[in-house]
Structures are given as structure tokens and as C-alpha cells.
Design a protein around this motif. Structure first.
Motif, PDB file in Angstrom:
ATOM      1  N   GLN A 124      61.590  44.446  21.990  1.00  0.00           N
ATOM      2  CA  GLN A 124      60.870  44.457  21.065  1.00  0.00           C
ATOM      3  C   GLN A 124      61.562  43.545  19.889  1.00  0.00           C
ATOM      4  OE1 GLN A 124      57.448  46.754  21.535  1.00  0.00           O
ATOM      5  NE2 GLN A 124      57.434  47.324  19.210  1.00  0.00           N
ATOM      6  N   GLN A 125      60.817  43.123  19.679  1.00  0.00           N
ATOM      7  CA  GLN A 125      62.540  42.044  18.686  1.00  0.00           C
ATOM      8  C   GLN A 125      60.952  42.182  16.249  1.00  0.00           C
ATOM      9  OE1 GLN A 125      64.416  40.549  19.393  1.00  0.00           O
ATOM     10  NE2 GLN A 125      63.323  40.002  21.297  1.00  0.00           N
ATOM     11  N   TYR A 126      61.787  42.699  15.566  1.00  0.00           N
ATOM     12  CA  TYR A 126      61.495  43.006  14.927  1.00  0.00           C
ATOM     13  C   TYR A 126      62.204  42.132  13.882  1.00  0.00           C
ATOM     14  CZ  TYR A 126      60.993  47.877  16.877  1.00  0.00           C
ATOM     15  OH  TYR A 126      60.549  48.770  17.906  1.00  0.00           O
ATOM     16  N   PRO A 127      61.018  42.580  12.519  1.00  0.00           N
ATOM     17  CA  PRO A 127      61.504  41.196  11.751  1.00  0.00           C
ATOM     18  C   PRO A 127      62.901  41.329  11.568  1.00  0.00           C
ATOM     19  CG  PRO A 127      59.915  42.903  10.579  1.00  0.00           C
ATOM     20  CD  PRO A 127      60.293  43.436  12.133  1.00  0.00           C
ATOM     21  N   ASN A 128      62.797  39.893  11.250  1.00  0.00           N
ATOM     22  CA  ASN A 128      65.212  39.353  11.181  1.00  0.00           C
ATOM     23  C   ASN A 128      65.350  40.006  10.198  1.00  0.00           C
ATOM     24  OD1 ASN A 128      64.622  37.188  13.132  1.00  0.00           O
ATOM     25  ND2 ASN A 128      64.176  35.673  11.652  1.00  0.00           N
ATOM     26  N   GLU A 129      65.076  40.470   9.152  1.00  0.00           N
ATOM     27  CA  GLU A 129      65.957  41.153   8.002  1.00  0.00           C
ATOM     28  C   GLU A 129      65.966  42.868   9.151  1.00  0.00           C
ATOM     29  OE1 GLU A 129      62.130  41.760   6.536  1.00  0.00           O
ATOM     30  OE2 GLU A 129      63.013  40.472   7.483  1.00  0.00           O
ATOM     31  N   ASP A 130      65.490  43.231   9.633  1.00  0.00           N
ATOM     32  CA  ASP A 130      66.007  44.379  10.213  1.00  0.00           C
ATOM     33  C   ASP A 130      66.195  44.226  11.755  1.00  0.00           C
ATOM     34  OD1 ASP A 130      65.423  47.016  12.071  1.00  0.00           O
ATOM     35  OD2 ASP A 130      63.348  47.093  11.394  1.00  0.00           O
ATOM     36  N   PRO A 131      67.623  45.059  11.636  1.00  0.00           N
ATOM     37  CA  PRO A 131      68.880  44.602  12.705  1.00  0.00           C
ATOM     38  C   PRO A 131      68.302  45.254  13.914  1.00  0.00           C
ATOM     39  CG  PRO A 131      69.516  46.321  11.060  1.00  0.00           C
ATOM     40  CD  PRO A 131      68.412  45.867  10.680  1.00  0.00           C
ATOM     41  N   ASN A 132      67.480  46.128  13.803  1.00  0.00           N
ATOM     42  CA  ASN A 132      66.779  47.384  15.247  1.00  0.00           C
ATOM     43  C   ASN A 132      66.013  46.345  16.061  1.00  0.00           C
ATOM     44  OD1 ASN A 132      68.937  48.726  14.699  1.00  0.00           O
ATOM     45  ND2 ASN A 132      67.290  50.590  13.216  1.00  0.00           N
ATOM     46  N   ASN A 133      66.587  45.210  17.116  1.00  0.00           N
ATOM     47  CA  ASN A 133      66.337  44.995  17.900  1.00  0.00           C
ATOM     48  C   ASN A 133      66.152  45.542  18.989  1.00  0.00           C
ATOM     49  OD1 ASN A 133      65.013  42.564  16.790  1.00  0.00           O
ATOM     50  ND2 ASN A 133      66.267  41.273  17.721  1.00  0.00           N
ATOM     51  N   TYR A 134      65.210  45.867  20.227  1.00  0.00           N
ATOM     52  CA  TYR A 134      65.029  47.123  21.374  1.00  0.00           C
ATOM     53  C   TYR A 134      65.176  45.879  22.303  1.00  0.00           C
ATOM     54  CZ  TYR A 134      63.586  50.291  24.501  1.00  0.00           C
ATOM     55  OH  TYR A 134      63.719  51.500  26.004  1.00  0.00           O
TER      56      TYR A 134
ATOM     57  N   ILE B 210      69.489  49.286  21.278  1.00  0.00           N
ATOM     58  CA  ILE B 210      68.934  48.689  20.300  1.00  0.00           C
ATOM     59  C   ILE B 210      69.836  48.299  19.671  1.00  0.00           C
ATOM     60  CG2 ILE B 210      69.303  51.654  19.782  1.00  0.00           C
ATOM     61  CD1 ILE B 210      65.873  51.131  18.371  1.00  0.00           C
ATOM     62  N   GLY B 211      69.313  47.588  18.591  1.00  0.00           N
ATOM     63  CA  GLY B 211      70.675  46.846  17.404  1.00  0.00           C
ATOM     64  C   GLY B 211      70.437  45.779  17.604  1.00  0.00           C
ATOM     65  N   ASP B 212      71.502  44.718  16.747  1.00  0.00           N
ATOM     66  CA  ASP B 212      72.238  43.935  16.760  1.00  0.00           C
ATOM     67  C   ASP B 212      72.808  43.145  17.475  1.00  0.00           C
ATOM     68  OD1 ASP B 212      72.794  42.178  15.324  1.00  0.00           O
ATOM     69  OD2 ASP B 212      73.445  43.026  13.797  1.00  0.00           O
ATOM     70  N   ASP B 213      72.198  42.335  18.248  1.00  0.00           N
ATOM     71  CA  ASP B 213      73.120  41.191  19.204  1.00  0.00           C
ATOM     72  C   ASP B 213      73.046  41.507  20.743  1.00  0.00           C
ATOM     73  OD1 ASP B 213      74.120  39.046  20.274  1.00  0.00           O
ATOM     74  OD2 ASP B 213      77.112  39.327  19.118  1.00  0.00           O
ATOM     75  N   ILE B 214      72.118  42.101  21.419  1.00  0.00           N
ATOM     76  CA  ILE B 214      72.026  43.159  22.867  1.00  0.00           C
ATOM     77  C   ILE B 214      71.858  41.708  23.650  1.00  0.00           C
ATOM     78  CG2 ILE B 214      71.384  45.727  21.952  1.00  0.00           C
ATOM     79  CD1 ILE B 214      68.669  44.886  21.552  1.00  0.00           C
TER      80      ILE B 214
HETATM   81  C1  LIG Z   1      66.026  39.848  17.099  1.00  0.00           C
HETATM   82  O1  LIG Z   1      65.606  39.316  17.859  1.00  0.00           O
HETATM   83  C2  LIG Z   1      65.212  38.042  17.532  1.00  0.00           C
HETATM   84  C3  LIG Z   1      64.203  36.953  17.837  1.00  0.00           C
HETATM   85  O2  LIG Z   1      64.733  36.789  19.921  1.00  0.00           O
HETATM   86  C4  LIG Z   1      66.348  37.223  17.412  1.00  0.00           C
HETATM   87  O3  LIG Z   1      65.541  36.241  16.472  1.00  0.00           O
HETATM   88  C5  LIG Z   1      66.706  38.119  15.960  1.00  0.00           C
HETATM   89  O4  LIG Z   1      68.178  37.508  15.370  1.00  0.00           O
HETATM   90  C6  LIG Z   1      67.638  39.056  16.114  1.00  0.00           C
HETATM   91  N1  LIG Z   1      67.862  39.837  15.641  1.00  0.00           N
HETATM   92  C7  LIG Z   1      69.424  40.559  15.839  1.00  0.00           C
HETATM   93  C8  LIG Z   1      69.321  41.641  14.981  1.00  0.00           C
HETATM   94  O5  LIG Z   1      69.623  41.127  16.886  1.00  0.00           O
END
Ligand SMILES: *[C@@H]1O[C@H](CO)[C@@H](O)[C@H](O)[C@H]1NC(C)=O
Ligand SMILES: *[C@@H]1O[C@H](CO)[C@@H](O)[C@H](O)[C@H]1NC(C)=O
Ligand SMILES: *[C@@H]1O[C@H](CO)[C@@H](O)[C@H](O)[C@H]1NC(C)=O
Ligand SMILES: *[C@@H]1O[C@H](CO)[C@@H](O)[C@H](O)[C@H]1NC(C)=O
Ligand SMILES: *[C@@H]1O[C@H](CO)[C@@H](O)[C@H](O)[C@H]1NC(C)=O
Length: 266
Positions: A134-144, A96-100
């Protein structure tokens, strides 16, 4: 709030069920084969029900397995056919987080080695694996992104028979401990005589107690009727959020905190 109340109600029902299950054991109730009987409802004993607190998962990291990619969260479920059973498990860690970078689901095999209890695990079934993100809105760094989810359908089983099995990837090797299950009896001659029904378990300080009570009554079959982790009550930063009253109308996505699923049984 409505959902929280609803889950409290479900928990109360769950206690009623557990209390009646305990009575079944203590009071030597007859089996359903001697029925039909009038249903018995045991009133809730409020003195044993206190406030229920959700487990704060961020303060309680899940235990890692001894061997990397060893199965976690192994679960069995009935298939539509009584001679088969689904075995599912997770390997690897969620991120979970940024750039995973998601795990490659093909990098770990999905194998079940099984056999009739005490006669060796000489049968082999293979299945498939996948991950989800799970991709969250761009301003939210917590993609999963999840660990690897494995599913194997074990077929050709005999009814009412005890089996032993191990699951995992034998080539790593990263296999589970040996576990056991008994297949359902075949109708119409016989059917599971003790069925536990449980719902709204939540991931709380009391969940293990509820499950231990259920297991101590040795049900032949447990029906989990839903509402397990309540991940949808949490924001993506893991804090409890009151989404249910629509106070986040501008949120483009319904947020959830997926790690609440990943803490099950760990
Ligand atoms: C989250 O995933 C979206 C879709 O892949 C991507 O555009 C975005 O940069 C990702 N955000 C982060 C913080 O990694
Ligand atoms: C309710 O539970 C308490 C605590 O276990 C017990 O002392 C009491 O007898 C129970 N009451 C009833 C009506 O079963
Ligand atoms: C629920 O868990 C809390 C915290 O561990 C404990 O104090 C309480 O007694 C538990 N309730 C029941 C009904 O077991
Ligand atoms: C978590 O996210 C929610 C919704 O974005 C926000 O209201 C809350 O303040 C955040 N909590 C923390 C501890 O960052
Ligand atoms: C809905 O959420 C808002 C913001 O958290 C809170 O002020 C309000 O009391 C809540 N309303 C209800 C009906 O729970």
C-alpha cells in the motif's frame, strides 16, 4: 461516526445472534429438519453490552512464531465445490515505514499435507503466494507491505468427513501445528444443521469473547458476513481518524492502517 454507529448496531445484532445460539444449546431447540418454525428474536440485553474499545495494535505487537516463516493467521474457507476447501495463511512479517523492501513471495512454498483424520497426512496440495503493498502519498512515510499470503485449494475431499492437515513450507521446515476440519455434508440428503452468522466483529477487547461464544456452540459452518478490522477508520500512523465525515477532502487516497488486518488471530 455514521460508520461507528453502524458498527455498534452490527455488534448488537451479533449479540442477539450469540444469545440465540446459546439458547439453542441450553433450551434443546429442535433442529431445522423438524421445521419450518417461526423465527425467534431475542431482545438485546443492554446490561451486558458496554462500550467497545478497539485494540490499540501499536501497543500490542503480534506474537512472532517460534520458527521463521511458520504459518500465521491460518484460515479455511469453502470453495464453490463441496469436495474442496481453501487453506490460506501468512508467513513473514508485514513492514511499515520508510524505505521498506518487500518480501519475495516465491521464497516460501505453499504446501498443505493432509489426510482423513487419524489415517496420516499423506496427501499433498500446493498453491500460490503473493504480497501486496500500500503506497501512500509521498509526504507520508508509512508505506506498507504485507507478509507473504499463501493460498492452497485442497481438492478431491469426501463429504462430511473429518480431515487433519498441516500447512507451510516443508523444505525450511516451517510447518504449522496439526489442525482439523470437517467437510460439508452433500446435498440434497443433508446440509449443515448449525450455521453461525457473524459480522462487524472489529478488532476489540471483546472480539475473542465473541468468537469463543460462537466456537463453544460448535457451528458446522460460520458465515463471516464482513467488516472485520475496520482498518479504514485509521490513519496511516495508526491513530483513529474520522475519515467518514469527509473532513479530509484534500487527501488524495483513502488512508487505512493495514496492520489492523495483520493482528487477527495473533
Ligand atoms: C512509498 O512508495 C512510493 C511508491 O513506490 C515511493 O515513491 C515513495 O518513495 C515511498 N515512500 C517512502 C517514504 O518510502
Ligand atoms: C441481562 O444480563 C444480566 C447480566 O448477565 C442478567 O443478570 C439479567 O438477568 C439479564 N436480563 C435478561 C432480561 O435476560
Ligand atoms: C469487553 O471488554 C472489556 C475490556 O476487557 C471488559 O471490561 C468488558 O466486560 C467486555 N464486555 C463484555 C460484554 O464481555
Ligand atoms: C496521525 O495522522 C493524522 C492524519 O494525518 C493526524 O491528524 C494526527 O495528528 C496524527 N497523529 C499522530 C499521533 O501523529
Ligand atoms: C467531522 O470531523 C471534524 C474534524 O474532526 C469534527 O470537528 C466534526 O465534528 C465532525 N462532524 C461530524 C458530523 O461528525
Amino acid at each position: 461516526m455514521v460508520l461507528a454507529m453502524e458498527s455498534l448496531n452490527r455488534l448488537l445484532h451479533c449479540w442477539i445472534l450469540l444469545i440465540s445460539l446459546l439458547l439453542v444449546v441450553n433450551g434443546q431447540f429442535p433442529t431445522t429438519l423438524e421445521g419450518p418454525f417461526k423465527p425467534v428474536t431475542v431482545p438485546v440485553n443492554y446490561s451486558i453490552i458496554g462500550p467497545v474499545t478497539s485494540l490499540p495494535v501499536n501497543d500490542n505487537p503480534p506474537l512472532s512464531p517460534e520458527i521463521e516463516f511458520q504459518p500465521q493467521q491460518i484460515s479455511l474457507s469453502l470453495s464453490s465445490d463441496l469436495s474442496s476447501v481453501w487453506v490460506s495463511w501468512i508467513t513473514g512479517e508485514y513492514q511499515i515505514g520508510d524505505d521498506i523492501e518487500p518480501l519475495d513471495p516465491q521464497s516460501v512454498a505453499s504446501v498443505v499435507q493432509y489426510g482423513v483424520y487419524k489415517s496420516g497426512r499423506n496427501n499433498l496440495a500446493a498453491g500460490s503466494s503473493f504480497i501486496y503493498s500500500q503506497q501512500y502519498p509521498n509526504e507520508d512515510p508509512n508505506n506498507y507491505t504485507s507478509g507473504i499470503i499463501h493460498r492452497v485449494l485442497v481438492t478431491g475431499l469426501d463429504p462430511d468427513t473429518m480431515y487433519e492437515y498441516q500447512c507451510g513450507d516443508p523444505s525450511i521446515p516451517a510447518m504449522s501445528e496439526v489442525h482439523y476440519f470437517r467437510t460439508m455434508p452433500s446435498p440434497p440428503k443433508d446440509y449443515p444443521s448449525r450455521v453461525a452468522v457473524v459480522g462487524g466483529l472489529g478488532l476489540t477487547y471483546n472480539t475473542s469473547t465473541t468468537i469463543s461464544h460462537m466456537a463453544a456452540n460448535h457451528p458446522d459452518l460460520a458465515l463471516l458476513v464482513g467488516d472485520l478490522s475496520f482498518a479504514d477508520l485509521y490513519c496511516t500512523n495508526g491513530t483513529l481518524c474520522d475519515f467518514q465525515n469527509c473532513s479530509f477532502p484534500q487527501s488524495p487516497l483513502q488512508e487505512t492502517y493495514q496492520p489492523r488486518w495483520d493482528h487477527w488471530g495473533r
